[in-house]
Structures are given as C-alpha cells and as structure tokens.
Design an enzyme around this catalytic site. Structure first.
Site, short mmCIF file in Angstrom:
data_model
loop_
_atom_site.label_atom_id
_atom_site.label_comp_id
_atom_site.label_asym_id
_atom_site.label_seq_id
_atom_site.Cartn_x
_atom_site.Cartn_y
_atom_site.Cartn_z
CB CYS A 27 4.61 -5.27 -8.89
SG CYS A 27 2.72 -5.73 -10.04
CG ASP A 45 -16.38 -13.25 9.82
OD1 ASP A 45 -16.16 -11.48 9.27
OD2 ASP A 45 -16.18 -14.32 8.94
CB CYS A 59 -0.56 -11.36 -9.00
SG CYS A 59 -1.23 -10.35 -8.37
CD GLN A 108 -11.31 -15.40 5.45
OE1 GLN A 108 -11.21 -14.34 4.65
NE2 GLN A 108 -12.33 -15.05 6.49
CB CYS A 153 -0.50 -4.34 -4.39
SG CYS A 153 -0.65 -5.34 -4.67
CB CYS A 179 -14.14 -7.70 6.05
SG CYS A 179 -15.33 -8.14 5.36
#
Ligand code: SAH
Length: 439
Positions: free
Chosen positions: A80, A370, A162, A276, A89, A397
């Site tokens: 990238c 969740d 990206c 998601q 990232c 998460c």
C-alpha cells in the site's frame, strides 16, 4: 538528594539504538530502555532501529524511526502506497502468520489483565486478506477529490485503491467524484455498499442539502454504467461533527436496501443498518457462535444486541425446533430483523425493541450476546449473574471488555469454555472472539 530508584530518563530529541521486542494493536513496535517502555510507529518485532525520542511521559516514551539498522524477518513490504500516512492498517507491514500470532497474543493478554485463566484457540481466518471490506465511506474534499483521512487529522489523502476495500467499488467511487466535480455538488461522503454474494450494490451520497444537483443525470449515468447498482440513496446530514450519516434518507432509484447472503440466509441491508463489513469472516464467527449456542439443545434462545437479526435468523433457520427472541435497541434495525425473518421463511424468530439491560432472561436455555466494544452494561452482567441462564454464548469485538465481563460471570459460578478468536479485519489491529459459559 539523589533518588537511586528513579530510572534514568530518556530525553526528548535524543537518538538511541533499540531492539523491538513486541508490537501493540496500533501497530507500534515496543522496546525497553532503562526500564522505560518505548513505542515506535513502524517498528517490527526483531528490528534493530535507530530511533529519535519524540515524546517522553512518566512511564513511557514514543520514538520515531530514523534508520532501520537490522530489519526483522517478520517484515513484509507493504503493497500500500499510503499505509504510513493513513494508519488504517496497523499490520500492513508484517507477515501474515505473525499478524495472527499477535492477535492471539492480544486476546491472551486481555484475559491475563483480568486475571482469568483462558484457553485461547488459534485465530480463525477465511484466508482473505485483501478486498474484503464490503462497505466504503470516503470523505470528499471541497472540489470533489476523495480518499482517506490521514492519521489523527481530517486531511484527506487522495487515494482510491485501498487494499482492504472491495475492488468493485473503486470505479463507482471515481464516477461519483467526477459527478461531484462536474455538477459542483456539495458532498461530504461517498458511501458504497456491496452484497458480495449477490453483487447488489448501494450508492449513497451524503450531503447537507435537500437535493443533489442534476439528480436525473446522476441516476441514468450510474445505472447505465453499473447495472449492479440496485439502490441509489441521498443521505441528508446537516449536523456538524464526526457522525457520517444523518437520519433522513431519500431513495432516488430502486429500493432503500440491497440484499446479501450470509450463512445461507438472505438479508436486506438498508443504508442505516449495521452489517458486518467482512462477510466471509462473519460467517466463520456466526457458525462458531451458532454451534456453541445449539450444543445444549435449548428450547428457547435469546439473541441480545441482535442488530438486523443476522445471527438469530441464521440460528433459527438451522434449528427450526428452537425458538429465538432477538433484542435490539434501534427501532429501524428491529424492523429490518423482522423483515429478514420473513424473507427467509423463518417463523421461529421474534424481535423486540428494548435495551438489553431490560431484556427477558427467564426461561432461555441459552442467551447469546454480541455487544458493542464497551461490552455488556454492568447492570446486565449483574442480572445474568443473578438469574443464571444455564448457557451464555458471548460474541465480542473487544477482548478487554470480554475478559472483564468473563471475570464477573466466573465469580458468579460460571465456567468459561475455550475462546476462539476470529480475524474479521485482516491488516488492522482489531480481533473478534467467541466463547461460552455454563453453570
Ligand atoms: N449481532 C448483530 C449486531 C452486532 S452490533 C450482528 O452481528 O450483525 C451491536 C448491536 O447492539 C447494534 O445493532 C446496536 O444497535 C445494538 N445495541 C447497542 N446498545 C444496545 C443496548 N443497550 N441494548 C440493545 N442493543 C444495543
């Protein structure tokens, strides 16, 4: 008076040689010097670096790489062009195997910090590390260029390739940018979503105005060039601040939603509902949660924080003899969930709009949760510890809040099963987990 227990302090602007021994989930290399922890952006475990200290605090310092003296074997040259400036990232510059090892380590250390003994399985992955994101939200600069925010700023890095985003969305974003430039439209965000199993694509522009200029030309231009676009919407957001989407949605073409397939079920996804972003990995996560939730053959299960019902409906379809009650706080998502149940011919799932804190918990053989990153509310943890449903499946998460809530459930008498991390966001520092608790 000399205080000998005081560590020798690093000073700002000092240049030192250091060896990186670990990495954190923001992608910073960690090293230790004179008892002080140093965080160096771009440092990879195993690197020997010459760094300049750019910040010192009471118990840590921040370094900047001046020279790589000995590069680590764990390095992997980033493909990238903008990863250093973008910062989206954390792990673009390291080998994939090491990324998965680090993520497992983050989960282990979260449980260690909460003093919970945990068996952490290797990180599950579907092997797809590029192009997995089915949603892009590009900020648009005045003048019509778009890209990504540079790290810690609202400066836009012009960039349209990206590595994480679904490549099908790139030409559509470029077309949107041309339209914005030519029509002089005041657009804040280009927002695109793609159902990767159906190909159906949603096109959305976010602007503070009632209408977009030359709407008809935009619509015919888009559907002529991109037949996969099934929904064109204009989101009106007049508020300042960081929230991208406003509440007003104008459907300009087609439906207000697209459909995708997840765990063998079809789901309608509207512009405002949660879905998601990594479909393939979400399937791994949901299958793991569903397998665990069905293991005790409950008669009824609860699906708390159910969003548009994806987990609960997948469960209900696979287990027609078990009834599912979904609980979600956002009315629009609850409506979506009920429609999705119907779309799949699922009659053993119902959805209620409520705060999970007040959700019914009695009579469920299994309670699935969740929650968002902050984890369960402490009130809900307290109720679970009191009511003690026989089985709790936790999809998380954020390892830190999972470990915190696990500690509370364990002190109430629950036993925690093994923890399975899932790599939902390859290249970034985030990691999801599933585990379950029995009493
Ligand atoms: N299980 C779904 C959604 C997970 S995201 C899926 O996998 O797609 C978490 C969801 O919890 C969001 O839809 C959010 O609106 C909802 N939520 C947040 N706080 C809540 C609360 N206090 N009570 C119920 N739902 C809540």
């Amino acid at each position: 008076k000399t205080n000998f227990s005081q560590p020798i302090m690093l000073t700002k602007n000092q240049t030192i040689k250091t060896e990186i021994t670990d990495m954190n989930n923001l992608g910073y290399g960690i090293s230790r010097q004179d008892g002080i922890v140093i965080f160096t952006d771009g440092g990879v475990t195993g690197d020997v670096l010459e760094i300049k200290i750019i910040k010192t605090a009471k118990d840590y310092a921040v370094g900047r790489v001046e020279r790589v003296l000995v590069p680590s074997e764990k390095r992997d040259d980033s493909l990238c062009k903008v990863s250093k400036r973008c910062g989206g990232c954390a792990f673009r510059g390291i080998k994939r195997e090491y990324e998965l090892e680090l993520k497992r380590g983050f989960v282990m250390s979260a449980f260690r910090k909460s003093r919970v003994d945990a068996v952490i399985n290797p990180v599950l992955t579907d092997g797809v590390t590029c192009g997995y994101r089915n949603k892009v939200q590009y900020p648009v600069a005045p003048g019509g260029d778009y890209g990504y925010y540079a790290r810690h700023t609202h400066d836009i890095i012009k960039y349209d390739a990206c590595l994480l985003s679904d490549p099908h969305l790139e030409p559509i974003a470029r077309y949107a940018s041309e339209y914005i430039k030519n029509a002089g439209a005041n657009v804040r965000h280009i927002y695109l979503r793609r159902g990767q199993m159906t190909g159906e694509t949603m096109f959305c522009l976010v602007s503070p105005s009632d209408r977009l200029p030359e709407e008809q030309a935009l619509i015919s231009g888009l559907i002529g060039r991109f037949p996969e676009i099934k929904s064109i919407v204009h989101n009106v957001n007049r508020t300042d601040g960081n929230v991208i989407l406003g509440k007003d949605v104008r459907v300009l073409y087609g439906r207000d939603r697209i459909e995708d397939v997840l765990c063998g079920c079809r789901f309608g996804i509207s512009s405002l509902s949660f879905y998601q972003v990594n479909r393939g990995a979400a399937e791994l996560l949901y299958r793991e949660a569903i397998k665990r939730a069905s293991s005790g053959s409950p008669e009824r299960i609860a699906d708390l924080y159910c969003g548009a019902g994806t987990i609960g409906i997948s469960f209900a379809k696979a287990h027609p003899g078990i009834s599912v009650t979904g609980v979600e706080i956002i009315p629009d998502a609850v409506k979506n969930a009920a429609e999705n149940a119907e779309l799949n011919g699922v009659s053993n799932a119902e959805f209620i709009c409520a705060d999970a804190l007040t959700a019914p918990l009695d009579g469920f053989g299994c309670v699935m949760i969740d929650p968002p990153r902050k984890g369960m509310s402490q009130g809900l943890v307290g109720r679970l510890c009191r009511i003690k449903p026989p089985h709790i499946v936790y999809v998380s998460c954020e390892p830190a809040t999972l470990a915190r809530d696990a500690a509370a459930l364990i002190s109430a008498g629950y036993r925690m099963a093994d923890v399975t991390p899932v790599d939902m966001f390859p290249g970034t520092g985030a990691v999801e987990c599933v585990t379950d608790f029995v009493i």
